[in-house]
Scaffold this active site. Structure first.
Site, short mmCIF file in Angstrom:
data_model
loop_
_atom_site.label_atom_id
_atom_site.label_comp_id
_atom_site.label_asym_id
_atom_site.label_seq_id
_atom_site.Cartn_x
_atom_site.Cartn_y
_atom_site.Cartn_z
N LYS A 115 11.51 11.80 40.49
CA LYS A 115 11.01 10.96 41.44
C LYS A 115 9.59 11.40 41.78
O LYS A 115 8.71 10.42 42.34
CB LYS A 115 11.89 11.01 42.79
CG LYS A 115 13.32 10.42 42.26
CD LYS A 115 13.98 9.87 43.49
CE LYS A 115 15.07 9.18 43.37
NZ LYS A 115 16.17 8.76 44.34
N LYS A 198 18.58 5.83 32.35
CA LYS A 198 19.77 5.60 33.47
C LYS A 198 19.47 4.23 34.03
O LYS A 198 18.50 3.98 34.43
CB LYS A 198 20.02 6.85 34.21
CG LYS A 198 20.49 6.50 35.53
CD LYS A 198 20.59 7.59 36.43
CE LYS A 198 19.62 7.56 37.48
NZ LYS A 198 19.84 8.31 38.61
N LYS A 201 18.07 1.56 40.64
CA LYS A 201 17.61 0.69 41.65
C LYS A 201 16.14 0.48 41.18
O LYS A 201 15.22 -0.38 41.80
CB LYS A 201 17.80 1.08 42.70
CG LYS A 201 19.18 1.25 43.19
CD LYS A 201 19.23 1.75 44.43
CE LYS A 201 20.72 2.31 44.83
NZ LYS A 201 21.07 3.13 46.05
P1 TYM Z 1 22.57 6.80 44.79
O1 TYM Z 1 22.48 6.00 46.18
O2 TYM Z 1 21.57 6.89 44.07
O3 TYM Z 1 23.71 6.26 43.92
C1 TYM Z 1 25.06 5.97 44.55
C2 TYM Z 1 26.23 6.28 43.35
O4 TYM Z 1 25.92 5.74 42.27
C3 TYM Z 1 25.93 6.63 41.08
N1 TYM Z 1 24.99 6.15 40.06
C4 TYM Z 1 25.34 5.98 38.73
N2 TYM Z 1 26.57 5.99 38.34
C5 TYM Z 1 26.72 5.79 36.88
N3 TYM Z 1 25.40 5.18 36.14
C6 TYM Z 1 24.29 5.04 36.96
N4 TYM Z 1 23.27 4.59 36.11
C7 TYM Z 1 24.27 5.11 38.17
N5 TYM Z 1 23.25 5.06 39.25
C8 TYM Z 1 23.56 5.58 40.41
C9 TYM Z 1 25.47 7.95 41.70
O5 TYM Z 1 26.03 9.03 40.77
C10 TYM Z 1 26.03 7.96 43.01
O6 TYM Z 1 27.45 8.48 43.03
N6 TYM Z 1 22.27 11.57 46.59
C11 TYM Z 1 23.27 10.33 46.36
C12 TYM Z 1 23.65 9.98 47.70
C13 TYM Z 1 24.33 11.02 48.46
C14 TYM Z 1 25.68 11.53 48.34
C15 TYM Z 1 25.73 12.30 49.45
C16 TYM Z 1 26.66 11.25 47.30
C17 TYM Z 1 23.82 11.48 49.50
N7 TYM Z 1 24.69 12.33 50.17
C18 TYM Z 1 27.02 13.09 49.46
C19 TYM Z 1 27.68 12.02 47.36
C20 TYM Z 1 27.93 13.00 48.59
C21 TYM Z 1 22.21 9.18 45.69
O7 TYM Z 1 21.17 9.33 45.85
O8 TYM Z 1 23.10 8.37 45.40
#
Ligand code: TYM
Length: 335
Positions: A115, A198, A201
């Site tokens: 990022k 990957k 968004k």
């Molecule tokens: P975020 O918002 O980027 O993504 C949310 C969830 O979607 C999954 N994900 C994917 N899985 C498979 N293939 C992909 N291309 C893909 N892109 C996203 C992510 O693995 C995630 O499960 N840091 C986290 C948010 C967070 C969090 C937490 C998660 C903050 N605090 C505590 C669990 C527990 C994030 O940015 O996810």
């Protein structure tokens, strides 16, 4: 054995996409059927401000993620939906945990490197310290299981590391070690334009991802235009080695249909993409368009979504407050 305490979260940045659905949300829905102590699903708005964002749109984005959770199958009678910023104990614990986090470990986080890019010196401290807040999200509930996609595994390792440091430093097994749950074929959904990236968004091209709000026509178009190679699908899983785009489409089919990639190849081995892509497009439309229709319906009544989030956030806070108080006491603060 004590019951699982499940927690997971998503950021309210842009639209949710197929990776979020297959990697996370779909598994959350399944976990509701297990006998857990709680299933907590958060919208982590404090994380969404670590990069430039639209303040005027943050509230709406938060409601939209809540609508996606519910439309995707989260049942608010079984799970608690909450907003991170409405439970101040997340931020309060974040500070305490920063004192137990080694900078060298944060330096290794690949998401920060991705990022921040070449502009590391100008990246915000929030973006760098983001995994500590993520650890606080988990530990403030003493969660035991965290269902996420593959890309979050490194952050989960750090959360375990921080929990272990706390337990060691204060001489008690206070925090359980939160386990990652990453299951099924959809734990790493790749871009439709480049099988090495990957699905995300933030990728520039909207053609690289399927958004949960895409209509049937758009979903079909994106799948038909997805990058592939000239060969037919193999009958054996090994035949997908070094064919990232083909492997991705097979995994997406498997994830959507809840079967293994092997089972997909049993059915489609030897088929050309001209046959497989329309089948995948039909499957994706059948599975995803009811979600987008339901999201639109739910978003017609944002006051109802707010009511669900308010109630859920109160419940989450009631779980977090006594844990935070115990941590405060263990650390020896005056109160
Ligand atoms: P975020 O918002 O980027 O993504 C949310 C969830 O979607 C999954 N994900 C994917 N899985 C498979 N293939 C992909 N291309 C893909 N892109 C996203 C992510 O693995 C995630 O499960 N840091 C986290 C948010 C967070 C969090 C937490 C998660 C903050 N605090 C505590 C669990 C527990 C994030 O940015 O996810």
């Amino acid at each position: 054995m004590s019951k699982k305490r499940i927690l997971s979260c998503m950021q309210p940045t842009n639209q949710l996409h197929l990776g979020n659905y297959l990697g996370a949300l779909k598994n959350w829905v399944k976990l509701q059927e297990e006998q857990c102590e709680f299933n907590l699903y958060g919208i982590v708005d404090l994380h969404a401000i670590t990069q430039p964002y639209d303040a005027a749109g943050l509230k709406a984005a938060t409601q939209e993620i809540a609508a996606a959770y519910i439309a995707g199958g989260i049942d608010v009678s079984k799970s608690i939906l909450f907003v991170q910023s409405a439970v101040p104990e997340h931020s309060q614990l974040n500070w305490l945990l920063t004192t137990m986090t080694q900078v060298g470990k944060l330096d290794r986080m690949t998401q920060f490197k991705d990022k921040a890019g070449k502009n590391k010196e100008k990246a915000g401290l929030g973006l760098y310290a983001y995994p500590v807040l993520m650890a606080a999200d988990i530990l403030v509930y003493k969660a035991t299981h965290v269902p996420v996609g593959d890309d979050q595994k490194q952050h989960l390792e750090l959360a375990r590391d921080i929990a272990a440091t706390f337990n060691h430093r204060y001489g008690q097994e206070y925090f359980p070690m939160p386990e990652t749950i990453a299951v099924g074929a959809g734990t790493r959904v790749m871009s439709l334009r480049d099988g090495a990236q990957k699905m995300s968004k933030s990728a520039e091209s909207d053609m690289s991802r399927i958004n949960l709000t895409d209509d049937a026509e758009t979903i079909s178009k994106k799948i038909k235009k997805a990058k592939t190679d000239p060969d037919a699908l193999p009958s054996d899983i090994k035949g997908l080695d070094n064919r990232p785009e083909a492997a991705n489409l097979v995994n997406i089919y498997a994830g959507l249909n809840d079967i293994s990639a092997e089972a997909v190849l049993k059915e489609f081995g030897g088929a050309e993409f001209s046959k497989f892509k329309p089948a995948l497009a039909d499957l994706a439309v059948a599975k995803l368009s009811p979600i987008s229709t339901e999201m639109t319906r739910l978003l017609n009544d944002r006051a109802e979504i707010d009511a669900i989030l308010r109630k859920g956030s109160e419940k989450a806070r009631a779980l977090a407050t006594p844990i935070y108080k115990e941590i405060f006491d263990i650390m020896g603060f005056w109160s």
